[in-house]
Write a protein that holds these residues in place. Structure first.
Motif, mmCIF file in Angstrom:
data_model
loop_
_atom_site.group_PDB
_atom_site.id
_atom_site.type_symbol
_atom_site.label_atom_id
_atom_site.label_comp_id
_atom_site.label_asym_id
_atom_site.label_seq_id
_atom_site.Cartn_x
_atom_site.Cartn_y
_atom_site.Cartn_z
ATOM 1 N N ALA A 163 61.804 52.155 67.630
ATOM 2 C CA ALA A 163 61.682 53.615 67.511
ATOM 3 C C ALA A 163 61.279 53.998 66.086
ATOM 4 C CB ALA A 163 62.994 54.286 67.897
ATOM 5 N N PHE A 164 61.855 53.313 65.095
ATOM 6 C CA PHE A 164 61.457 53.583 63.717
ATOM 7 C C PHE A 164 59.971 53.266 63.530
ATOM 8 C CE2 PHE A 164 60.343 51.971 59.560
ATOM 9 C CZ PHE A 164 60.550 53.113 58.800
ATOM 10 N N GLY A 165 59.508 52.142 64.082
ATOM 11 C CA GLY A 165 58.089 51.785 63.985
ATOM 12 C C GLY A 165 57.204 52.854 64.598
ATOM 13 N N GLY A 166 57.617 53.399 65.736
ATOM 14 C CA GLY A 166 56.859 54.492 66.363
ATOM 15 C C GLY A 166 56.842 55.731 65.486
ATOM 16 N N PHE A 167 57.969 56.046 64.870
ATOM 17 C CA PHE A 167 58.043 57.193 63.961
ATOM 18 C C PHE A 167 57.116 56.993 62.769
ATOM 19 C CE2 PHE A 167 60.285 59.167 60.253
ATOM 20 C CZ PHE A 167 60.031 60.487 60.588
ATOM 21 N N LEU A 168 57.097 55.793 62.243
ATOM 22 C CA LEU A 168 56.226 55.486 61.096
ATOM 23 C C LEU A 168 54.764 55.655 61.480
ATOM 24 C CD1 LEU A 168 56.621 54.631 58.163
ATOM 25 C CD2 LEU A 168 56.472 52.260 58.899
ATOM 26 N N GLU A 169 54.407 55.245 62.684
ATOM 27 C CA GLU A 169 53.017 55.401 63.153
ATOM 28 C C GLU A 169 52.646 56.893 63.281
ATOM 29 O OE1 GLU A 169 50.573 53.185 63.334
ATOM 30 O OE2 GLU A 169 52.102 51.858 62.472
ATOM 31 N N VAL A 170 53.575 57.697 63.756
ATOM 32 C CA VAL A 170 53.317 59.149 63.848
ATOM 33 C C VAL A 170 53.100 59.716 62.449
ATOM 34 C CG1 VAL A 170 54.398 61.375 64.393
ATOM 35 C CG2 VAL A 170 54.526 59.489 66.031
ATOM 36 N N LEU A 171 53.911 59.290 61.484
ATOM 37 C CA LEU A 171 53.733 59.762 60.099
ATOM 38 C C LEU A 171 52.385 59.324 59.540
ATOM 39 C CD1 LEU A 171 57.223 59.123 58.429
ATOM 40 C CD2 LEU A 171 56.229 61.313 59.106
ATOM 41 N N ARG A 172 52.016 58.081 59.777
ATOM 42 C CA ARG A 172 50.711 57.587 59.291
ATOM 43 C C ARG A 172 49.564 58.373 59.910
ATOM 44 N NH1 ARG A 172 52.749 51.681 59.492
ATOM 45 N NH2 ARG A 172 52.877 51.182 57.294
ATOM 46 N N ALA A 173 49.654 58.600 61.230
ATOM 47 C CA ALA A 173 48.578 59.343 61.914
ATOM 48 C C ALA A 173 48.499 60.769 61.373
ATOM 49 C CB ALA A 173 48.830 59.358 63.415
ATOM 50 N N GLY A 174 49.645 61.359 61.107
ATOM 51 C CA GLY A 174 49.661 62.729 60.569
ATOM 52 C C GLY A 174 49.103 62.814 59.168
ATOM 53 N N SER A 175 49.213 61.737 58.400
ATOM 54 C CA SER A 175 48.690 61.762 57.031
ATOM 55 C C SER A 175 47.176 61.592 56.987
ATOM 56 C CB SER A 175 49.353 60.658 56.192
ATOM 57 O OG SER A 175 48.854 59.394 56.551
ATOM 58 N N ARG A 176 46.610 61.061 58.090
ATOM 59 C CA ARG A 176 45.161 60.839 58.134
ATOM 60 C C ARG A 176 44.404 62.083 58.538
ATOM 61 N NH1 ARG A 176 46.297 56.394 61.860
ATOM 62 N NH2 ARG A 176 47.398 54.896 60.573
ATOM 63 N N GLY A 177 45.074 63.018 59.119
ATOM 64 C CA GLY A 177 44.251 64.129 59.547
ATOM 65 C C GLY A 177 45.024 65.186 60.141
ATOM 66 N N SER B 289 63.015 66.657 55.306
ATOM 67 C CA SER B 289 64.186 66.856 56.175
ATOM 68 C C SER B 289 63.977 66.187 57.530
ATOM 69 C CB SER B 289 64.461 68.343 56.374
ATOM 70 O OG SER B 289 64.823 68.941 55.153
ATOM 71 N N LEU B 290 62.753 66.262 58.040
ATOM 72 C CA LEU B 290 62.435 65.602 59.309
ATOM 73 C C LEU B 290 62.612 64.082 59.173
ATOM 74 C CD1 LEU B 290 61.349 65.580 62.212
ATOM 75 C CD2 LEU B 290 59.039 65.550 61.237
ATOM 76 N N VAL B 291 62.134 63.523 58.085
ATOM 77 C CA VAL B 291 62.271 62.081 57.858
ATOM 78 C C VAL B 291 63.745 61.717 57.739
ATOM 79 C CG1 VAL B 291 61.812 60.204 56.218
ATOM 80 C CG2 VAL B 291 59.983 61.817 56.815
ATOM 81 N N VAL B 292 64.495 62.448 56.921
ATOM 82 C CA VAL B 292 65.917 62.150 56.735
ATOM 83 C C VAL B 292 66.671 62.282 58.055
ATOM 84 C CG1 VAL B 292 68.056 62.958 55.639
ATOM 85 C CG2 VAL B 292 65.966 62.715 54.281
ATOM 86 N N GLY B 293 66.404 63.353 58.802
ATOM 87 C CA GLY B 293 67.075 63.546 60.084
ATOM 88 C C GLY B 293 66.751 62.453 61.081
ATOM 89 N N THR B 294 65.504 62.039 61.105
ATOM 90 C CA THR B 294 65.104 60.971 62.023
ATOM 91 C C THR B 294 65.767 59.653 61.638
ATOM 92 O OG1 THR B 294 62.996 62.059 62.458
ATOM 93 C CG2 THR B 294 63.133 59.705 62.970
ATOM 94 N N LEU B 295 65.730 59.313 60.355
ATOM 95 C CA LEU B 295 66.357 58.062 59.914
ATOM 96 C C LEU B 295 67.864 58.079 60.166
ATOM 97 C CD1 LEU B 295 64.490 57.269 56.576
ATOM 98 C CD2 LEU B 295 63.996 56.463 58.880
#
Length: 185
Positions: free
Chosen positions: A171-185, A146-152
């Motif tokens: 802004a989308f690139g920044g959001f993608l980086e936050v998602l990547r960082a969150g998946s690492r740890g 839902s967070l991804v859908v709402g952001t997009l």
């Protein structure tokens, strides 16, 4: 004796009605101008579809089916959910998809305003996108999807309104980086 159903004529009218609505939107849509644009009259639209509401329901479903067919053309990111999300964003925010996005936003605003004919469709569309994200981002929860859908959706609305795609894509690139960082740890 009444007219015999003409399924080919009905299908042709539906396709033309989808084209019309994607180009002109739903706001202020009236059967007479729609019928005139389709080369028929309002009485024939009612004959083929039963009511304006039923016609609109079918138009929205057919537009959604077209969008799903376009989604089938989407490639990129196999095996990498973040690359897949990036490819999806490029597709989702492309000028080719803008008429579909504008139509969905009109439906969502109509649903917010209490227009019952749009509420079910808008709800199904949102849940459809959430399901799509859940499939594309294995291990994600409905809340995360839902967070991804709402952001997009918010970024897309921003880009469609402002036309400032460089900023919105950043802004989308920044959001993608936050998602990547969150998946690492």
């Amino acid at each position: 004796m009444g007219r015999r159903p003409e399924p080919h004529k009905r299908a042709e009218l539906l396709e033309k009605a989808v084209d019309y609505v994607l180009e002109h939107g739903l706001q202020g849509l009236s059967l007479r101008p729609l019928a005139q644009a389709l080369g028929t009259n309002a009485r024939m639209l009612i004959y083929h579809f039963g009511s304006k509401e039923k016609l609109l329901t079918e138009v929205l479903e057919a537009a959604q089916a077209r969008q799903r067919a376009l989604l089938g053309e989407l490639g990129g990111g196999a095996g990498d959910p973040f690359a897949a999300l990036e490819a999806f964003w490029r597709w989702f925010s492309s000028p080719r998809l803008a008429p579909f996005a504008r139509l969905l936003y009109e439906v969502e605003v109509g649903a917010l305003q209490g227009q019952l004919e749009y509420q079910g469709f808008a709800r199904r569309a949102i849940h459809g996108w959430i399901g799509f994200v859940l499939q594309g981002l294995p291990g994600s929860t409905p809340a995360q999807a839902s967070l991804v859908v709402g952001t997009l959706a918010g970024l897309l609305l921003d880009g469609l309104i402002t036309g400032e795609w460089e900023r919105v894509n950043g802004a989308f690139g920044g959001f993608l980086e936050v998602l990547r960082a969150g998946s690492r740890g």
